[in-house]
Write a protein that holds these residues in place. Structure first.
Motif, PDB file in Angstrom:
ATOM      1  N   SER A 195       0.838  -1.188   0.028  1.00 32.41           N
ATOM      2  CA  SER A 195      -0.055  -0.064  -0.044  1.00 32.41           C
ATOM      3  C   SER A 195       1.069   1.280  -0.089  1.00 32.41           C
ATOM      4  O   SER A 195       0.444   2.413  -0.032  1.00 32.41           O
ATOM      5  N   GLN A 228      -2.601  10.480   4.620  1.00 33.52           N
ATOM      6  CA  GLN A 228      -3.638   9.523   4.235  1.00 33.52           C
ATOM      7  C   GLN A 228      -3.650   9.779   2.515  1.00 33.52           C
ATOM      8  O   GLN A 228      -3.051  10.873   2.108  1.00 33.52           O
ATOM      9  N   THR A 272      -4.867   5.081   1.164  1.00 32.07           N
ATOM     10  CA  THR A 272      -4.397   5.185   2.408  1.00 32.07           C
ATOM     11  C   THR A 272      -3.542   3.796   3.153  1.00 32.07           C
ATOM     12  O   THR A 272      -3.952   2.915   2.952  1.00 32.07           O
ATOM     13  N   THR A 318      -1.863   0.855   4.844  1.00 28.22           N
ATOM     14  CA  THR A 318      -2.337  -0.034   6.075  1.00 28.22           C
ATOM     15  C   THR A 318      -1.378   0.110   7.199  1.00 28.22           C
ATOM     16  O   THR A 318      -0.245   0.470   7.075  1.00 28.22           O
ATOM     17  N   GLU A 356      -0.067  -2.195   8.897  1.00 28.04           N
ATOM     18  CA  GLU A 356       1.011  -3.264   8.736  1.00 28.04           C
ATOM     19  C   GLU A 356       2.198  -2.587   7.871  1.00 28.04           C
ATOM     20  O   GLU A 356       3.273  -2.783   8.332  1.00 28.04           O
ATOM     21  N   ASP A 357       1.932  -2.046   6.909  1.00 28.49           N
ATOM     22  CA  ASP A 357       2.699  -1.470   5.911  1.00 28.49           C
ATOM     23  C   ASP A 357       3.355  -0.112   6.464  1.00 28.49           C
ATOM     24  O   ASP A 357       4.738   0.147   6.421  1.00 28.49           O
ATOM     25  N   THR A 383      -0.049   4.390  12.583  1.00 26.50           N
ATOM     26  CA  THR A 383      -0.636   4.401  11.530  1.00 26.50           C
ATOM     27  C   THR A 383      -0.470   5.392  10.595  1.00 26.50           C
ATOM     28  O   THR A 383       0.042   6.389  10.517  1.00 26.50           O
TER      29      THR A 383
END
Length: 319
Positions: free
Chosen positions: A142, A168, A181, A183, A185-186, A207
């Motif tokens: 992402s 974002q 936007t 993730t 995890e990324d 995040t």
């Protein structure tokens, strides 16, 4: 012929003259000269006491002003950023200021999506090539690196990557979800990759999805590489604040090459990036939150504080 008796008389005359001089000199010092010296010393002591009292009063006034700013902050800020997502990026040496800004953003109701501390190594000229090589390996599902700046400036490329990670995506039309936007995890993967070699430190739970970033700057470097480091900090601000991204730079205006002055002296950046020049005070931290409100809610850019280039001390009241 000069005999021994002559030498005795001469030496006696010399010592007699010295004795008379000491007596006369002591008498003079014990008279008007001594009195004058004592008066001057007393006057200096009184003046020092007055100056010391003035300094104490000024320090007390500053402390009271800080308390006042803290006490009025809830009334000024409460609810102004409710539901808004803000990321905070702190440059080296800004720990106290960062804590104050985060506190005021939280009072305003903002959600802090990420807190990232940039380490000295990020701006070290000796590690620029290593930084560039690192970014080449950071593409995530992402977070694409396809459109990053293609040059040999590791700070520019890495700063652009950091912006992609924290912000974002941009909606194609108003009131539509922001596509692209990153993730969680990324975001974690990218920040961890920067953190492992010591380029930055990020708090757990970071995040993406920030609507704006508050970049907190401190006193600029003063070593032999100071000029380059100041230029790199300006490069980071430029990448984080590229349209349509929203950026507030809150710093300390002291020192040659400080980031706030660099932005205000740039005819392009001053139109795109809001600044606050006294973030080392509680007043400046409150102002920073107000400027974040102005930037996110009203989409306005402004320069605030007490130093050259500020248009006013604080923004006008936000809705």
């Amino acid at each position: 012929m000069i005999n021994f008796r002559y030498h005795v008389v001469s030496l006696t005359a010399v010592f007699l003259a010295l004795a008379i001089g000491l007596v006369v000199g002591t008498a003079a010092l014990n008279g008007p000269v001594s009195e004058n010296l004592r008066n001057n010393l007393e006057a200096l002591n009184k003046d020092n006491n007055v100056r010391r009292e003035q300094v104490n009063q000024l320090n007390e006034s500053v402390n009271r002003s800080q308390e006042f700013a803290s006490q009025i902050a809830p009334g000024l800020l409460s609810g102004k950023l409710t539901g808004r997502k803000i990321a905070v990026v702190a440059l080296p040496g800004t720990e106290d200021s960062t804590e104050g800004v985060v506190k005021m953003l939280t009072v305003a109701g903002a959600t802090i999506t990420a807190r990232v501390r940039v380490e000295d190594k990020f701006f070290d000229p000796k590690t620029i090539n290593d930084l560039l090589l690192l970014v080449d390996e950071l593409s995530q599902p992402s977070i694409s690196t396809a459109n990053l700046p293609l040059n040999s400036d590791g700070v520019e490329t890495a700063s652009a990557m950091l912006a992609l990670t924290l912000f974002q995506g941009t909606p194609s039309t108003p009131n539509t979800p922001a596509p692209g936007t990153p993730t969680a995890e990324d975001v974690t993967a990218v920040l961890a990759a920067f953190a492992q070699p010591g380029y930055l430190t990020a708090e757990d739970g970071a995040t993406g999805g920030a609507e704006a970033i508050v970049l907190i700057a401190g006193v600029p470097a003063t070593d032999n590489e100071a000029e380059k480091k100041s230029r790199y900090a300006l490069t980071m601000a430029e990448q984080l604040g590229q349209t349509p991204r929203m950026l507030v730079v809150a710093g300390d205006n002291a020192g040659e090459g400080n980031l706030v002055s660099g932005i205000r002296n740039d005819p392009k950046l001053v139109q795109e990036i809001s600044t606050v020049d006294n973030v080392n005070t509680v007043q400046g931290q409150v102002t920073t939150a107000l400027v974040a409100v102005e930037r996110v809610v009203q989409n306005k850019v402004g320069q605030y504080g007490l130093a050259a280039g500020a248009t006013s001390i604080v923004p006008s009241a936000a809705p």
